[in-house]
Design a protein around this motif. Sequence first.
Motif, mmCIF file in Angstrom:
data_model
loop_
_atom_site.group_PDB
_atom_site.id
_atom_site.type_symbol
_atom_site.label_atom_id
_atom_site.label_comp_id
_atom_site.label_asym_id
_atom_site.label_seq_id
_atom_site.Cartn_x
_atom_site.Cartn_y
_atom_site.Cartn_z
ATOM 1 N N PRO A 198 0.525 -1.203 -0.192
ATOM 2 C CA PRO A 198 -0.090 0.247 0.108
ATOM 3 C C PRO A 198 0.870 1.408 0.204
ATOM 4 C CG PRO A 198 -0.430 -1.676 1.824
ATOM 5 C CD PRO A 198 0.341 -2.054 0.994
ATOM 6 N N ASP A 199 1.814 1.515 1.061
ATOM 7 C CA ASP A 199 3.347 2.514 0.505
ATOM 8 C C ASP A 199 3.539 3.090 -1.017
ATOM 9 O OD1 ASP A 199 2.821 3.013 3.169
ATOM 10 O OD2 ASP A 199 3.875 1.084 3.700
ATOM 11 N N LYS A 200 3.823 1.699 -1.344
ATOM 12 C CA LYS A 200 4.107 1.274 -3.197
ATOM 13 C C LYS A 200 2.575 2.439 -4.137
ATOM 14 C CE LYS A 200 6.380 -0.578 -6.941
ATOM 15 N NZ LYS A 200 7.273 -1.240 -7.623
ATOM 16 N N LEU A 226 12.156 10.551 -1.574
ATOM 17 C CA LEU A 226 12.204 9.589 -0.395
ATOM 18 C C LEU A 226 11.690 7.862 -1.014
ATOM 19 C CD1 LEU A 226 11.727 8.866 3.162
ATOM 20 C CD2 LEU A 226 8.966 9.705 2.479
ATOM 21 N N ALA A 227 11.067 7.969 -2.176
ATOM 22 C CA ALA A 227 11.144 7.306 -2.603
ATOM 23 C C ALA A 227 11.968 6.436 -3.280
ATOM 24 C CB ALA A 227 10.055 6.853 -3.791
ATOM 25 N N PRO A 282 6.534 4.159 8.492
ATOM 26 C CA PRO A 282 6.488 5.413 9.413
ATOM 27 C C PRO A 282 7.269 7.066 8.737
ATOM 28 C CG PRO A 282 8.394 3.761 9.609
ATOM 29 C CD PRO A 282 7.453 3.309 8.658
ATOM 30 N N ASP A 283 8.105 6.583 7.773
ATOM 31 C CA ASP A 283 8.478 7.380 7.059
ATOM 32 C C ASP A 283 7.342 7.892 5.684
ATOM 33 O OD1 ASP A 283 11.168 7.925 7.473
ATOM 34 O OD2 ASP A 283 11.739 5.942 6.677
ATOM 35 N N TRP A 331 5.767 12.299 6.268
ATOM 36 C CA TRP A 331 5.649 13.212 5.154
ATOM 37 C C TRP A 331 4.276 13.456 4.977
ATOM 38 C CZ3 TRP A 331 4.256 12.625 0.120
ATOM 39 C CH2 TRP A 331 4.515 13.387 -0.322
ATOM 40 N N ALA A 332 3.165 12.420 4.439
ATOM 41 C CA ALA A 332 2.151 12.464 4.024
ATOM 42 C C ALA A 332 1.388 12.972 5.100
ATOM 43 C CB ALA A 332 1.562 11.225 3.944
ATOM 44 N N ASP A 333 1.379 12.949 6.115
ATOM 45 C CA ASP A 333 0.587 13.607 6.907
ATOM 46 C C ASP A 333 0.903 15.733 7.187
ATOM 47 O OD1 ASP A 333 -0.898 13.640 9.593
ATOM 48 O OD2 ASP A 333 0.500 14.177 10.582
#
Length: 173
Positions: A28-30, A80-81, A140-141, A145-147
Motif C-alpha cells: 500500500p505504501d508503494k 524519499l522513494a 513510518p517515513d 511525510w503524507a501527514d
Amino acid sequence: MKLRLLLFVFMFSAAIVAFSDRFEKDSPDKAFVLAAADGGMLEVKLGELATKNASMAKCKEFGEMMIKDHTKVNDELKALASKKQIAIPGKLTTAKQQMYDSLSAQTGEKFDMLYMNMMIASHEETIGLFQTESNKGKDPDFKKWADAKIPALKHHLEMAKGLFPAASKGTGN
C-alpha cells in the motif's frame, strides 16, 4: 455542480482503473507513492497550462503556485522513494494524461472554469489519498511525510474553491 460531480466520478474511476492491476502485488505504501507522484506531476503540468491558457489573472497565479508547490513536494517524494528503492515513472498514467489532454484543448473562460474544477476534484482526491497513507500506511517515513503535506493540500483546495465561482462565471481578474 453536475460538471464537478461528473469530473470527480471520472477522475476517481480512472484512478481505480489505472492503478488496480499495478498494485495487486505491491505494498500500500508503494501504491501511495505512485499515486501521489502521478497526481503531483499532473498538478505541475496543469499549472503550466494555466499560466498559458487561463484568462483570469488569479487562475494564472494559482497555476504558478501549483508549479512551485507541487514541484517541491514532487522532489521530496522522489528523494524519499529513492531511499526506499521505489522508482517513480517519469510520465503520467493514461488516466491523468487524458485529463491533461482534455484541459489542454481549452482556452479562456472555459479553461478557467474547467481548470479550477479539476483543481477542486484533484485536491479532494489527493487529500483522501494522503489521509489514508497518514492513517493506514505501514512505512513510518511515508506516513509522516503524507501527514505533513495535508495542511498545504487543504489550503490549495480552499483556494481553488474560492476561485471557482469567478472562474465559472468568466469574471474575477
